[in-house]
Design an enzyme around this catalytic site. Structure first.
Site, PDB file in Angstrom:
ATOM      1  N   ARG A 193      24.642  25.980 -13.887  1.00 27.26           N
ATOM      2  CA  ARG A 193      23.907  26.819 -14.783  1.00 27.26           C
ATOM      3  C   ARG A 193      23.116  27.968 -13.765  1.00 27.26           C
ATOM      4  O   ARG A 193      22.592  27.611 -12.559  1.00 27.26           O
ATOM      5  CB  ARG A 193      22.560  25.768 -15.294  1.00 27.26           C
ATOM      6  CG  ARG A 193      23.390  25.034 -16.591  1.00 27.26           C
ATOM      7  CD  ARG A 193      22.224  24.429 -17.396  1.00 27.26           C
ATOM      8  NE  ARG A 193      22.779  23.646 -18.158  1.00 27.26           N
ATOM      9  CZ  ARG A 193      23.620  23.460 -19.183  1.00 27.26           C
ATOM     10  NH1 ARG A 193      23.774  24.803 -19.659  1.00 27.26           N
ATOM     11  NH2 ARG A 193      24.273  22.685 -20.010  1.00 27.26           N
ATOM     12  N   ASP A 194      22.841  29.195 -14.419  1.00 26.85           N
ATOM     13  CA  ASP A 194      22.182  29.862 -13.708  1.00 26.85           C
ATOM     14  C   ASP A 194      20.669  29.629 -13.567  1.00 26.85           C
ATOM     15  O   ASP A 194      20.248  29.127 -14.592  1.00 26.85           O
ATOM     16  CB  ASP A 194      22.479  31.530 -14.394  1.00 26.85           C
ATOM     17  CG  ASP A 194      21.952  32.719 -13.545  1.00 26.85           C
ATOM     18  OD1 ASP A 194      22.546  33.503 -13.157  1.00 26.85           O
ATOM     19  OD2 ASP A 194      20.734  32.881 -13.295  1.00 26.85           O
ATOM     20  N   ILE A 195      20.224  29.899 -12.283  1.00 28.03           N
ATOM     21  CA  ILE A 195      18.714  29.593 -12.156  1.00 28.03           C
ATOM     22  C   ILE A 195      17.812  30.485 -12.932  1.00 28.03           C
ATOM     23  O   ILE A 195      16.690  29.909 -13.340  1.00 28.03           O
ATOM     24  CB  ILE A 195      18.503  29.582 -10.697  1.00 28.03           C
ATOM     25  CG1 ILE A 195      17.033  28.619 -10.203  1.00 28.03           C
ATOM     26  CG2 ILE A 195      18.251  31.144 -10.231  1.00 28.03           C
ATOM     27  CD1 ILE A 195      17.222  28.509  -8.857  1.00 28.03           C
ATOM     28  N   HIS A 252      31.578  35.629  -8.577  1.00 29.95           N
ATOM     29  CA  HIS A 252      31.057  34.840  -9.469  1.00 29.95           C
ATOM     30  C   HIS A 252      31.347  35.559 -10.810  1.00 29.95           C
ATOM     31  O   HIS A 252      31.036  36.658 -10.909  1.00 29.95           O
ATOM     32  CB  HIS A 252      29.415  34.401  -9.412  1.00 29.95           C
ATOM     33  CG  HIS A 252      28.523  35.399  -9.128  1.00 29.95           C
ATOM     34  ND1 HIS A 252      28.464  36.286  -7.824  1.00 29.95           N
ATOM     35  CD2 HIS A 252      27.801  36.028 -10.052  1.00 29.95           C
ATOM     36  CE1 HIS A 252      27.513  37.038  -8.197  1.00 29.95           C
ATOM     37  NE2 HIS A 252      27.033  37.221  -9.420  1.00 29.95           N
TER      38      HIS A 252
HETATM   39  P1  5GP Z   1      24.597  38.743  -9.852  1.00 25.56           P
HETATM   40  O1  5GP Z   1      23.496  39.640 -10.410  1.00 25.56           O
HETATM   41  O2  5GP Z   1      25.091  38.745  -8.294  1.00 25.56           O
HETATM   42  O3  5GP Z   1      25.597  39.093 -10.838  1.00 25.56           O
HETATM   43  O4  5GP Z   1      24.234  37.403 -10.452  1.00 25.56           O
HETATM   44  C1  5GP Z   1      23.772  36.506  -9.592  1.00 25.56           C
HETATM   45  C2  5GP Z   1      23.128  35.357 -10.314  1.00 25.56           C
HETATM   46  O5  5GP Z   1      22.909  34.187  -9.482  1.00 25.56           O
HETATM   47  C3  5GP Z   1      21.748  35.849 -11.158  1.00 25.56           C
HETATM   48  O6  5GP Z   1      21.871  35.680 -12.422  1.00 25.56           O
HETATM   49  C4  5GP Z   1      20.680  34.877 -10.647  1.00 25.56           C
HETATM   50  O7  5GP Z   1      19.979  34.213 -11.314  1.00 25.56           O
HETATM   51  C5  5GP Z   1      21.632  33.640  -9.812  1.00 25.56           C
HETATM   52  N1  5GP Z   1      21.160  32.826  -8.893  1.00 25.56           N
HETATM   53  C6  5GP Z   1      20.685  33.231  -7.693  1.00 25.56           C
HETATM   54  N2  5GP Z   1      20.194  32.475  -6.889  1.00 25.56           N
HETATM   55  C7  5GP Z   1      20.775  31.210  -7.629  1.00 25.56           C
HETATM   56  C8  5GP Z   1      20.618  29.755  -7.104  1.00 25.56           C
HETATM   57  O8  5GP Z   1      20.094  29.545  -6.064  1.00 25.56           O
HETATM   58  N3  5GP Z   1      21.005  29.053  -8.031  1.00 25.56           N
HETATM   59  C9  5GP Z   1      21.321  29.224  -9.241  1.00 25.56           C
HETATM   60  N4  5GP Z   1      21.859  28.337  -9.895  1.00 25.56           N
HETATM   61  N5  5GP Z   1      21.677  30.594  -9.749  1.00 25.56           N
HETATM   62  C10 5GP Z   1      21.077  31.574  -8.737  1.00 25.56           C
END
Ligand code: 5GP
Ligand code: ZN
Length: 113
Positions: free
Chosen positions: A28-30, A99
């Site tokens: 799950r996204d944080i 991701h």
């Molecule tokens: P991006 O913006 O790179 O496409 O998405 C990265 C996603 O990773 C973001 O939605 C952010 O909330 C999530 N994220 C960042 N750090 C962590 C973490 O430590 N744990 C989890 N579960 N999600 C994370």
């Protein structure tokens, strides 16, 4: 190894992991932007789709299949969902480990970006 997602893969920082196998892991996204907001990532550190070699291209299919299975489990397969891969700075990529976002559980905007 300062990549946050590599640390989740290694179990060094906690995550709400919903699925894992030898190739991918989903959690799950944080900071969820929708009632269902999951991330599907390869175990291997691939910075972004740009760095995905031809030999690794099947990994992308695996990530999509995993997301589809999880959408069923989370009960959003019927209502619909969105799969997103942000790539690079202007693509809005914050974490430099490939991701795929799985977003659903509410009406998402019809526009992208
Ligand atoms: P991006 O913006 O790179 O496409 O998405 C990265 C996603 O990773 C973001 O939605 C952010 O909330 C999530 N994220 C960042 N750090 C962590 C973490 O430590 N744990 C989890 N579960 N999600 C994370
Ligand atoms: Zn990584």
């Amino acid at each position: 190894m300062d990549c946050i997602f590599c640390q989740i893969v290694a179990g060094k920082i906690p995550a709400d992991i919903l699925y894992q196998d030898e190739e991918v892991i989903a959690f799950r996204d944080i900071n969820p932007l929708a009632p269902v907001h999951l991330l599907v990532i390869p175990r291997k550190h691939i910075p972004s789709p740009v760095q995905l070699s031809e030999a690794e291209s099947s990994l992308m299919g695996k990530m999509v299949n995993t997301a589809n299975q999880l959408a069923k489990k989370e009960d959003i397969a019927e209502s619909g969902y969105r799969l997103v891969i942000n790539c690079g700075q202007q693509g809005g990529q914050g974490v430099p480990h490939l991701h795929m976002h799985l977003l659903g559980g509410r009406q998402l905007s019809a526009t992208l970006g």
